[in-house]
Design a protein around this motif. Structure first.
Motif, PDB file in Angstrom:
ATOM      1  N   THR A   1       0.812  -1.218   0.000  1.00 36.20           N
ATOM      2  CA  THR A   1       0.000   0.000   0.000  1.00 36.20           C
ATOM      3  C   THR A   1       0.845   1.267   0.000  1.00 36.20           C
ATOM      4  N   THR A   2       2.158   1.115   0.192  1.00 31.19           N
ATOM      5  CA  THR A   2       3.056   2.269   0.166  1.00 31.19           C
ATOM      6  C   THR A   2       3.676   2.371  -1.219  1.00 31.19           C
ATOM      7  N   GLY A   3       3.232   3.321  -1.992  1.00 27.22           N
ATOM      8  CA  GLY A   3       3.667   3.431  -3.374  1.00 27.22           C
ATOM      9  C   GLY A   3       5.093   3.915  -3.531  1.00 27.22           C
ATOM     10  N   ARG A   4       5.601   3.733  -4.725  1.00 25.63           N
ATOM     11  CA  ARG A   4       6.980   4.088  -5.047  1.00 25.63           C
ATOM     12  C   ARG A   4       7.285   5.548  -4.751  1.00 25.63           C
ATOM     13  N   GLU A   5       6.435   6.444  -5.176  1.00 30.26           N
ATOM     14  CA  GLU A   5       6.689   7.865  -4.981  1.00 30.26           C
ATOM     15  C   GLU A   5       6.717   8.229  -3.500  1.00 30.26           C
ATOM     16  N   THR A   6       5.858   7.576  -2.724  1.00 26.51           N
ATOM     17  CA  THR A   6       5.844   7.830  -1.292  1.00 26.51           C
ATOM     18  C   THR A   6       7.149   7.388  -0.648  1.00 26.51           C
ATOM     19  N   VAL A   7       7.605   6.191  -1.012  1.00 18.30           N
ATOM     20  CA  VAL A   7       8.868   5.685  -0.470  1.00 18.30           C
ATOM     21  C   VAL A   7      10.003   6.653  -0.779  1.00 18.30           C
ATOM     22  N   LEU A   8      10.095   7.085  -2.016  1.00 17.99           N
ATOM     23  CA  LEU A   8      11.180   7.986  -2.406  1.00 17.99           C
ATOM     24  C   LEU A   8      11.067   9.342  -1.716  1.00 17.99           C
ATOM     25  N   SER A   9       9.858   9.761  -1.437  1.00 25.34           N
ATOM     26  CA  SER A   9       9.666  11.069  -0.787  1.00 25.34           C
ATOM     27  C   SER A   9      10.104  11.060   0.672  1.00 25.34           C
ATOM     28  N   TRP A  10      10.264   9.879   1.234  1.00 22.89           N
ATOM     29  CA  TRP A  10      10.662   9.772   2.639  1.00 22.89           C
ATOM     30  C   TRP A  10      12.185   9.656   2.821  1.00 22.89           C
ATOM     31  N   GLU A  11      12.943   9.801   1.770  1.00 21.31           N
ATOM     32  CA  GLU A  11      14.385   9.595   1.891  1.00 21.31           C
ATOM     33  C   GLU A  11      15.016  10.558   2.889  1.00 21.31           C
ATOM     34  N   ASP A  12      14.649  11.820   2.858  1.00 22.85           N
ATOM     35  CA  ASP A  12      15.220  12.768   3.809  1.00 22.85           C
ATOM     36  C   ASP A  12      14.842  12.423   5.244  1.00 22.85           C
ATOM     37  N   ASP A  13      13.631  11.897   5.444  1.00 22.65           N
ATOM     38  CA  ASP A  13      13.237  11.477   6.784  1.00 22.65           C
ATOM     39  C   ASP A  13      14.218  10.453   7.335  1.00 22.65           C
ATOM     40  N   PHE A  14      14.610   9.497   6.492  1.00 21.82           N
ATOM     41  CA  PHE A  14      15.490   8.441   6.977  1.00 21.82           C
ATOM     42  C   PHE A  14      16.953   8.864   7.023  1.00 21.82           C
ATOM     43  N   ARG A  15      17.284   9.910   6.302  1.00 20.11           N
ATOM     44  CA  ARG A  15      18.603  10.514   6.489  1.00 20.11           C
ATOM     45  C   ARG A  15      18.687  11.051   7.923  1.00 20.11           C
ATOM     46  N   ASP A  16      17.577  11.648   8.374  1.00 18.93           N
ATOM     47  CA  ASP A  16      17.523  12.169   9.737  1.00 18.93           C
ATOM     48  C   ASP A  16      17.445  11.041  10.764  1.00 18.93           C
ATOM     49  N   VAL A  17      16.716   9.984  10.439  1.00 13.05           N
ATOM     50  CA  VAL A  17      16.625   8.840  11.352  1.00 13.05           C
ATOM     51  C   VAL A  17      18.006   8.236  11.589  1.00 13.05           C
ATOM     52  N   LEU A  18      18.791   8.079  10.527  1.00 12.19           N
ATOM     53  CA  LEU A  18      20.136   7.531  10.698  1.00 12.19           C
ATOM     54  C   LEU A  18      20.986   8.466  11.556  1.00 12.19           C
ATOM     55  N   ALA A  19      20.832   9.763  11.378  1.00 13.34           N
ATOM     56  CA  ALA A  19      21.573  10.709  12.210  1.00 13.34           C
ATOM     57  C   ALA A  19      21.184  10.550  13.678  1.00 13.34           C
ATOM     58  N   TYR A  20      19.897  10.347  13.929  1.00 10.74           N
ATOM     59  CA  TYR A  20      19.468  10.113  15.317  1.00 10.74           C
ATOM     60  C   TYR A  20      20.069   8.817  15.859  1.00 10.74           C
ATOM     61  N   ILE A  21      19.993   7.772  15.079  1.00  9.16           N
ATOM     62  CA  ILE A  21      20.506   6.477  15.518  1.00  9.16           C
ATOM     63  C   ILE A  21      21.989   6.577  15.870  1.00  9.16           C
TER      64      ILE A  21
END
Length: 480
Positions: A266-286
């Motif tokens: 249910t999570t489309g391709r465009e949505t996944v790609l749009s979250w890349e910056d979110d996970f850049r920040d998640v890795l920084a938190y980790i």
């Protein structure tokens, strides 16, 4: 900005305390087990690589506030879960008020309240609370408690995902509510045989089967043979020391790999790609999460003696430690499975072809971030904060460090207490049991289950140390 980060600080009383907001660090956003979701990818021109540095404060906000999956259940369902409980628990829940019922549910399923100073708030660390229901976040597996105190980034050794999902589904069917992806998925794929462990590697394999190389969805793809098994989550504070992810170290450490868990159809391709910056920040938190210091007294003289034992017998694989982090070393050694001898099901669950595929995808930047196709063993982890990370080994099969050092002390079947801590053996307070109960069987860890990767053999490197050397080594390990 928004959320501040939390780090276990000075300890007092009977356990660790979470204090002031301080930028911290964490380790592997998704345990070793989700390694296969990386098989979802896309052509080189899908999304250009950004040079924006990650923001750890925002990464924490993303994890605590942004729903990246559909809701699993609502608060009304949570309050009714006591209807499914056995005997006296059911009667107690029926007579309890809302606040007590919520507390009972959190305890039963291994969910933890946020730290006292958490800026996001809410009733639970492990789920994002939205108007449409509670949405699982990464803290479901990576936000736990030790000696009764919540520590973000700590493996959640209490988490009863299978029990929670099973009982949520029962209540939904009783009350006419719609089933979620988790409720339906459990009827096809086991979620975990014991509390504190999950079948997450297989979750990754299945979710990958729904993706084409460009990250578009294709639910007709076949996941192939599945080797179901249980995995324990690693502590996030180890990530900053590592150059690679997961217990076998096959995956590069980058923010894209951390996006695996959200690849539902249910999570489309465009949505996944749009979250890349979110996970850049998640890795920084980790990478900002720090290991919590041991909260109890340490025999300094004994620990000094134990340091010598450690450096002679353990440092070659696990590194060296110092109050000055710049003086520490971590060799990131992969120990062949024939040498370490711990349960090999996790290693076998990912084939060379599975791993190789990662090197062709968007997740590895099409091989620019190298992939180890045949690791052949497990990476000896850093040991920072090891006092807090019980149970031990990649499958969580050994409840104490004393058992790690002395194989004869490893129980065959055991059940932990909720908040007890064994200072002498260093790890979980547990009881060995003779039989697995029919009711609440998932509260018992059964190391006889070789079929699903739960054996507790191997890692016999300290077995020949003398009792006095082991005692000193245990004392030293408390200080890391």
């Amino acid at each position: 900005m928004g959320a501040a980060l939390y780090r276990p600080a000075a300890m007092d009383g009977d356990g660790p305390t979470i204090s002031r907001p301080v930028p911290d660090n964490a380790a592997a956003v998704l345990p070793v087990h989700l390694a296969l979701l990386i098989l979802a990818a896309g052509p080189a021109d899908v999304v250009p690589s950004s040079v924006r540095a990650g923001d750890p404060d925002r990464g924490y906000e993303v994890l605590r506030s942004k729903p990246l999956l559909p809701p699993d259940f609502d608060r009304e369902t949570l309050l009714r879960l006591g209807l499914t409980w056995p005997g006296e628990m059911k009667a107690k829940a029926k007579a309890a008020g809302e606040e007590e019922r919520i507390a009972m549910a959190l305890a039963r399923y291994g969910l933890v309240a946020p730290p006292a100073d958490d800026p996001i708030g809410g009733e639970v660390l492990n789920y994002v609370e939205t108007p449409n229901g509670w949405v699982m976040n990464c803290f479901a597996c990576h936000g736990g408690k030790v000696a009764g105190r919540t520590i973000p980034g700590l493996p959640n050794s209490h988490y009863g995902l299978a029990t929670l999902t099973e009982e949520v589904r029962t209540v939904k069917l009783m009350t006419g509510k719609s089933l979620s992806h988790q409720d339906v998925g459990q009827m096809k794929i086991p979620l975990g045989a014991s509390h504190g462990t999950t079948n997450a590697v297989v979750f990754g394999i299945v979710l990958d089967a729904f993706r084409e190389p460009d990250m578009s969805v294709n639910t007709g793809r076949d996941p192939g043979p599945l080797l179901h098994h249980d995995m324990d989550a690693p502590p996030w504070w180890h990530v900053k020391k590592k150059s690679r992810l997961y217990i076998d170290g096959f995956s590069p450490k980058n923010h894209r790999v951390l996006m695996q868990f959200m690849l539902l159809p249910t999570t489309g391709r465009e949505t996944v790609l749009s979250w890349e910056d979110d996970f850049r920040d998640v890795l920084a938190y980790i990478e900002s999460v720090e290991a919590p210091p041991y909260p109890y007294e340490v025999d300094a003289a004994l620990a000094t003696s134990g340091r010598s034992v450690f450096e002679k017998n353990c440092a070659e694989c696990h590194g060296t430690y110092s109050t000055d982090s710049s003086a520490e070393t971590y060799p990131e050694v992969t120990v062949p499975i024939e040498v370490v001898g711990t349960d090999r099901v996790r290693l076998d669950a990912l084939s060379v072809s599975h791993r190789r595929h990662l090197g062709t995808t968007w997740m590895s930047r099409y091989g620019e971030d190298p992939v180890v196709e045949d690791p052949g063993g497990y990476v000896a982890p850093p040991l920072d904060g090891i006092w807090a990370t019980a149970p031990y080994f990649h499958n969580g099969s050994v409840p104490t460090l004393a058992g790690v050092l002395s194989p004869e002390e490893r129980p065959t079947r055991w059940r932990r207490t909720e908040n007890g801590y064994d200072r002498d053996r260093v790890g979980l307070e547990f009881t060995a049991v003779n039989e697995v109960p029919e009711l609440d069987a998932r509260y018992v860890f059964d190391t006889r289950r070789a079929d699903i990767g739960k054996t507790n053999g191997g890692h016999t490197f300290a077995a020949d140390l003398s009792p006095s050397e082991k005692r000193a080594l245990l004392e030293y390990l408390k200080t890391l």
